[in-house]
Design a protein around this motif. Structure first.
Motif, short mmCIF file in Angstrom:
data_model
loop_
_atom_site.label_atom_id
_atom_site.label_comp_id
_atom_site.label_asym_id
_atom_site.label_seq_id
_atom_site.Cartn_x
_atom_site.Cartn_y
_atom_site.Cartn_z
N LYS A 71 28.20 124.18 -47.04
CA LYS A 71 26.80 123.41 -46.61
C LYS A 71 26.37 124.60 -45.85
O LYS A 71 24.85 124.30 -45.62
CB LYS A 71 27.25 122.34 -45.73
N GLU A 72 27.10 125.38 -44.84
CA GLU A 72 26.27 126.14 -44.04
C GLU A 72 25.70 127.40 -45.01
O GLU A 72 24.53 127.95 -44.50
CB GLU A 72 27.40 126.90 -43.26
N LEU A 73 25.85 127.57 -46.13
CA LEU A 73 25.31 128.51 -46.90
C LEU A 73 24.00 127.98 -47.77
O LEU A 73 23.54 128.74 -48.41
CB LEU A 73 26.56 129.05 -47.98
N GLY A 74 23.91 126.61 -47.80
CA GLY A 74 22.90 126.27 -48.18
C GLY A 74 22.93 125.04 -49.41
O GLY A 74 22.07 124.80 -49.88
N VAL A 75 24.17 124.77 -49.59
CA VAL A 75 24.43 123.63 -50.69
C VAL A 75 24.90 122.30 -49.83
O VAL A 75 25.85 122.24 -49.19
CB VAL A 75 25.56 123.84 -51.40
N SER A 76 24.09 121.21 -49.85
CA SER A 76 24.35 119.85 -49.22
C SER A 76 25.72 119.39 -49.85
O SER A 76 26.15 119.63 -50.99
CB SER A 76 23.11 118.97 -49.34
N TYR A 77 26.56 118.48 -48.91
CA TYR A 77 27.71 117.95 -49.53
C TYR A 77 27.44 116.91 -50.76
O TYR A 77 27.96 116.98 -51.58
CB TYR A 77 28.20 117.08 -48.43
N ALA A 78 26.30 116.34 -50.51
CA ALA A 78 25.83 115.58 -51.86
C ALA A 78 25.70 116.20 -53.00
O ALA A 78 26.24 115.69 -54.09
CB ALA A 78 24.31 114.62 -51.41
N ASN A 79 24.95 117.70 -53.09
CA ASN A 79 24.78 118.08 -54.23
C ASN A 79 26.20 118.61 -54.92
O ASN A 79 26.47 118.82 -55.97
CB ASN A 79 24.05 119.60 -54.03
N LEU A 80 27.04 118.96 -53.88
CA LEU A 80 28.55 119.52 -54.22
C LEU A 80 29.10 118.32 -54.82
O LEU A 80 29.67 118.54 -55.98
CB LEU A 80 29.36 119.85 -52.75
N GLN A 81 29.10 117.13 -54.12
CA GLN A 81 29.86 116.03 -55.08
C GLN A 81 29.00 115.74 -56.22
O GLN A 81 29.81 115.47 -57.11
CB GLN A 81 29.61 114.77 -53.89
N ALA A 82 27.91 115.77 -56.28
CA ALA A 82 27.26 115.53 -57.59
C ALA A 82 27.72 116.46 -58.63
O ALA A 82 27.93 115.95 -59.72
CB ALA A 82 25.71 115.58 -57.55
N LEU A 83 27.64 117.64 -58.16
CA LEU A 83 28.06 118.79 -59.33
C LEU A 83 29.67 118.46 -59.83
O LEU A 83 30.08 118.37 -60.77
CB LEU A 83 28.11 120.01 -58.69
N GLY A 115 25.20 128.65 -57.30
CA GLY A 115 24.57 130.01 -56.82
C GLY A 115 25.44 130.65 -55.94
O GLY A 115 24.82 131.31 -55.25
N ILE A 116 26.73 130.28 -55.84
CA ILE A 116 27.48 131.05 -55.00
C ILE A 116 28.40 131.95 -55.79
O ILE A 116 28.99 131.84 -56.73
CB ILE A 116 28.49 130.06 -54.27
N SER A 117 28.39 133.22 -55.19
CA SER A 117 28.97 134.54 -56.11
C SER A 117 30.44 134.26 -55.74
O SER A 117 31.01 133.72 -54.58
CB SER A 117 28.32 135.58 -55.55
N SER A 118 31.33 135.08 -56.69
CA SER A 118 32.76 134.97 -56.45
C SER A 118 33.25 135.67 -55.49
O SER A 118 34.02 135.35 -54.70
CB SER A 118 33.14 135.72 -57.80
N THR A 119 32.24 136.93 -54.87
CA THR A 119 32.69 137.35 -53.64
C THR A 119 32.25 136.56 -52.51
O THR A 119 33.08 136.38 -51.45
CB THR A 119 31.60 138.73 -53.37
N THR A 120 31.56 135.69 -52.42
CA THR A 120 31.12 134.89 -51.50
C THR A 120 32.08 133.61 -51.16
O THR A 120 32.81 133.44 -50.27
CB THR A 120 29.90 134.00 -51.61
N ILE A 121 32.91 133.16 -52.33
CA ILE A 121 33.79 132.56 -52.46
C ILE A 121 35.17 132.89 -51.97
O ILE A 121 35.81 132.31 -51.02
CB ILE A 121 34.18 131.74 -53.97
N ASP A 122 35.29 134.34 -52.06
CA ASP A 122 36.53 135.04 -51.40
C ASP A 122 36.31 135.16 -50.15
O ASP A 122 37.21 134.80 -49.43
CB ASP A 122 36.54 136.39 -52.04
N LYS A 123 35.17 135.29 -49.56
CA LYS A 123 34.85 135.38 -48.11
C LYS A 123 35.07 133.78 -47.44
O LYS A 123 35.75 133.71 -46.36
CB LYS A 123 33.47 135.53 -47.70
N GLU A 131 40.78 135.40 -41.40
CA GLU A 131 40.78 136.74 -41.69
C GLU A 131 39.52 137.30 -41.19
O GLU A 131 39.40 138.67 -41.12
CB GLU A 131 41.10 137.18 -43.33
N ILE A 132 38.46 136.53 -41.47
CA ILE A 132 36.93 136.68 -41.03
C ILE A 132 36.50 135.85 -40.30
O ILE A 132 36.77 134.65 -40.41
CB ILE A 132 36.13 137.36 -42.42
N SER A 133 35.31 136.16 -39.65
CA SER A 133 34.43 135.13 -38.83
C SER A 133 33.21 134.78 -39.48
O SER A 133 32.85 135.55 -40.59
CB SER A 133 34.20 135.86 -37.41
N LYS A 134 32.41 133.75 -39.28
CA LYS A 134 31.15 133.48 -39.73
C LYS A 134 30.10 134.49 -39.73
O LYS A 134 29.30 134.53 -40.36
CB LYS A 134 30.63 132.30 -38.99
#
Length: 150
Positions: A71-83, A115-123, A131-134
């Motif tokens: 959600k903070e990266l730009g995808v609403s929870y509604a869109n995540l659920q719909a997908l 539209g979320i890259s594999s690298t971002t999913i790793d993050k 291991e990392i912060s926002k």
């Protein structure tokens, strides 16, 4: 031959000045024995990258953390659920698990559609495991266009 603590390096060895005994003790892949000579492993970086990929693949994340960061990266929870609702395997995972494992290939499939890259999913998984912060997320992680912010 260069003496380095308990190790002897041949003249072919490179970058001995940046290797400490504690590094050698901590990471056995750093050196190899070849023809009775101890050398820095020329494949060390590739081995380290592969081990890191394996380590990250085993990280776990709750669905809550995943959804909040997405959600903070730009995808609403509604869109995540719909997908998720459009993919029976994703629906099954989402409904029946408490935690997601990074190695689950559905995450990359859903990420690509969002539209979320594999690298971002790793993050995201590294963040969920402390291991990392926002602050380690940057503009390349933000979802632009597509179904983001629906």
């Amino acid at each position: 031959i260069i003496d380095y603590s308990n190790y002897k390096f041949s003249d072919e060895c490179k970058y001995t000045d940046i290797v400490t005994k504690s590094e050698l003790d901590r990471d056995i892949d750093l050196i190899i024995v070849e023809d009775y000579n101890i050398k820095l492993n020329p494949n060390y970086l590739e081995i380290r990258e592969e081990k890191e990929k394996e380590r990250v693949a085993n990280l776990r994340c709750t669905k809550r953390i995943l959804a909040l960061v997405i959600k903070e990266l730009g995808v609403s929870y509604a869109n995540l659920q719909a997908l998720i609702a459009t993919n029976e395997d994703a629906q099954l995972e989402w409904d029946l698990c408490v935690e997601l494992e990074r190695s689950n290939p559905l995450l990359d499939t859903l990420g690509a559609e969002l539209g979320i890259s594999s690298t971002t999913i790793d993050k995201i998984f590294k963040y969920a495991n402390g291991e990392i912060s926002k602050e380690d997320f940057d503009e390349t992680d933000i979802v632009k266009g597509g179904i983001a912010n629906g």
